[in-house]
Design an enzyme around this catalytic site. Structure first.
Site, PDB file in Angstrom:
ATOM      1  N   ASP A 115     -15.579 -56.424  13.718  1.00 43.27           N
ATOM      2  CA  ASP A 115     -15.113 -55.075  14.029  1.00 43.27           C
ATOM      3  C   ASP A 115     -14.691 -55.011  15.497  1.00 43.27           C
ATOM      4  O   ASP A 115     -15.354 -55.572  16.374  1.00 43.27           O
ATOM      5  CB  ASP A 115     -16.238 -54.062  13.758  1.00 43.27           C
ATOM      6  CG  ASP A 115     -15.726 -52.634  13.711  1.00 43.27           C
ATOM      7  OD1 ASP A 115     -15.728 -52.031  12.626  1.00 43.27           O
ATOM      8  OD2 ASP A 115     -15.304 -52.112  14.780  1.00 43.27           O
ATOM      9  N   ILE A 116     -13.586 -54.337  15.746  1.00 40.85           N
ATOM     10  CA  ILE A 116     -13.026 -54.282  17.103  1.00 40.85           C
ATOM     11  C   ILE A 116     -13.893 -53.448  18.046  1.00 40.85           C
ATOM     12  O   ILE A 116     -13.828 -53.618  19.272  1.00 40.85           O
ATOM     13  CB  ILE A 116     -11.579 -53.735  17.050  1.00 40.85           C
ATOM     14  CG1 ILE A 116     -10.770 -54.193  18.252  1.00 40.85           C
ATOM     15  CG2 ILE A 116     -11.539 -52.230  16.889  1.00 40.85           C
ATOM     16  CD1 ILE A 116      -9.270 -53.975  18.101  1.00 40.85           C
ATOM     17  N   GLY A 137     -16.766 -40.168   6.406  1.00 40.84           N
ATOM     18  CA  GLY A 137     -16.615 -40.811   7.711  1.00 40.84           C
ATOM     19  C   GLY A 137     -15.631 -41.963   7.717  1.00 40.84           C
ATOM     20  O   GLY A 137     -15.570 -42.735   8.683  1.00 40.84           O
ATOM     21  N   GLN A 138     -14.837 -42.100   6.652  1.00 43.80           N
ATOM     22  CA  GLN A 138     -13.873 -43.201   6.605  1.00 43.80           C
ATOM     23  C   GLN A 138     -12.709 -42.926   7.546  1.00 43.80           C
ATOM     24  O   GLN A 138     -12.133 -41.842   7.535  1.00 43.80           O
ATOM     25  CB  GLN A 138     -13.358 -43.391   5.169  1.00 43.80           C
ATOM     26  CG  GLN A 138     -12.473 -44.616   5.012  1.00 43.80           C
ATOM     27  CD  GLN A 138     -12.048 -44.851   3.559  1.00 43.80           C
ATOM     28  OE1 GLN A 138     -12.300 -44.016   2.684  1.00 43.80           O
ATOM     29  NE2 GLN A 138     -11.408 -45.968   3.313  1.00 43.80           N
ATOM     30  N   HIS A 167     -13.446 -51.238   2.867  1.00 45.22           N
ATOM     31  CA  HIS A 167     -14.108 -52.263   3.673  1.00 45.22           C
ATOM     32  C   HIS A 167     -15.602 -52.040   3.675  1.00 45.22           C
ATOM     33  O   HIS A 167     -16.078 -50.906   3.545  1.00 45.22           O
ATOM     34  CB  HIS A 167     -13.570 -52.271   5.114  1.00 45.22           C
ATOM     35  CG  HIS A 167     -13.603 -50.937   5.789  1.00 45.22           C
ATOM     36  ND1 HIS A 167     -12.653 -49.967   5.588  1.00 45.22           N
ATOM     37  CD2 HIS A 167     -14.496 -50.405   6.669  1.00 45.22           C
ATOM     38  CE1 HIS A 167     -12.936 -48.904   6.312  1.00 45.22           C
ATOM     39  NE2 HIS A 167     -14.058 -49.143   6.972  1.00 45.22           N
ATOM     40  N   HIS A 176     -18.869 -52.680   5.959  1.00 44.97           N
ATOM     41  CA  HIS A 176     -19.423 -53.041   7.266  1.00 44.97           C
ATOM     42  C   HIS A 176     -20.668 -53.907   7.040  1.00 44.97           C
ATOM     43  O   HIS A 176     -21.504 -53.577   6.199  1.00 44.97           O
ATOM     44  CB  HIS A 176     -19.864 -51.799   8.041  1.00 44.97           C
ATOM     45  CG  HIS A 176     -18.770 -50.838   8.390  1.00 44.97           C
ATOM     46  ND1 HIS A 176     -18.213 -50.775   9.644  1.00 44.97           N
ATOM     47  CD2 HIS A 176     -18.137 -49.884   7.662  1.00 44.97           C
ATOM     48  CE1 HIS A 176     -17.297 -49.817   9.684  1.00 44.97           C
ATOM     49  NE2 HIS A 176     -17.227 -49.259   8.482  1.00 44.97           N
TER      50      HIS A 176
HETATM   51  P1  AMP Z   1     -14.577 -46.641   8.865  1.00 46.48           P
HETATM   52  O1  AMP Z   1     -15.000 -45.461   9.689  1.00 46.48           O
HETATM   53  O2  AMP Z   1     -15.626 -47.044   7.870  1.00 46.48           O
HETATM   54  O3  AMP Z   1     -13.215 -46.440   8.238  1.00 46.48           O
HETATM   55  O4  AMP Z   1     -14.506 -47.847   9.875  1.00 46.48           O
HETATM   56  C1  AMP Z   1     -13.329 -48.414  10.325  1.00 46.48           C
HETATM   57  C2  AMP Z   1     -13.729 -49.518  11.261  1.00 46.48           C
HETATM   58  O5  AMP Z   1     -12.590 -50.319  11.522  1.00 46.48           O
HETATM   59  C3  AMP Z   1     -14.260 -49.029  12.608  1.00 46.48           C
HETATM   60  O6  AMP Z   1     -15.591 -49.529  12.794  1.00 46.48           O
HETATM   61  C4  AMP Z   1     -13.275 -49.602  13.614  1.00 46.48           C
HETATM   62  O7  AMP Z   1     -13.879 -50.006  14.818  1.00 46.48           O
HETATM   63  C5  AMP Z   1     -12.685 -50.774  12.841  1.00 46.48           C
HETATM   64  N1  AMP Z   1     -11.348 -51.185  13.239  1.00 46.48           N
HETATM   65  C6  AMP Z   1     -10.261 -50.410  13.406  1.00 46.48           C
HETATM   66  N2  AMP Z   1      -9.199 -51.150  13.768  1.00 46.48           N
HETATM   67  C7  AMP Z   1      -9.613 -52.433  13.805  1.00 46.48           C
HETATM   68  C8  AMP Z   1      -8.989 -53.680  14.101  1.00 46.48           C
HETATM   69  N3  AMP Z   1      -7.681 -53.765  14.436  1.00 46.48           N
HETATM   70  N4  AMP Z   1      -9.731 -54.814  14.043  1.00 46.48           N
HETATM   71  C9  AMP Z   1     -11.038 -54.759  13.719  1.00 46.48           C
HETATM   72  N5  AMP Z   1     -11.689 -53.608  13.414  1.00 46.48           N
HETATM   73  C10 AMP Z   1     -10.993 -52.465  13.464  1.00 46.48           C
END
Ligand code: AMP
Length: 110
Positions: free
Chosen positions: A30-31, A91-92, A98, A100
């Protein structure tokens, strides 16, 4: 999906710190990590979230679920937390399904 950030990662159009890849799945860091280890596991196919799954996805999602702990284990995690946010109300933020994986020291209670 052309405007989906995770589809762009699958396509190699934007970089990601990949830790696992096979024909159907991708896992990467995760970024913006919220734990010592914070990985995301995705199917390469664009599916918005759990609400969009149909029986046709059973084999793919079974493969994801069986592979996920192996991905975590390969990162040295003996235990970990798995979270899947579904929909805005859940919270998506990224609308490509995906999972986590959160692990490491000081994982807060839930
Ligand atoms: P969610 O709130 O479950 O949709 O989580 C989306 C996740 O994607 C968040 O934890 C972000 O930090 C992560 N994210 C968004 N863009 C990227 C990216 N380019 N590379 C890796 N993780 C990302």
């Amino acid at each position: 999906m052309s405007n989906c950030i995770f589809c762009k990662i699958v396509a190699g159009d934007i970089p990601a710190s990949k830790v696992y890849e096979d024909d159907h799945l991708l896992a990467f860091h995760d970024i913006a990590p919220k734990a010592d280890t914070h990985l995301l596991v995705i199917p390469k196919a664009h599916i918005e979230n759990l609400n969009d799954l149909t029986p046709a996805h059973s084999e793919l999602m079974g493969h994801l679920l069986v592979t996920l702990p192996r991905i975590a284990g390969a990162q040295g995690l003996k235990g970990f937390r798995t979270i899947t946010n579904t929909g805005v109300e859940g919270g998506q933020e990224v609308f490509h399904i995906h999972f986590h994986i959160l692990g490491g020291a000081d994982l807060p209670g839930f």
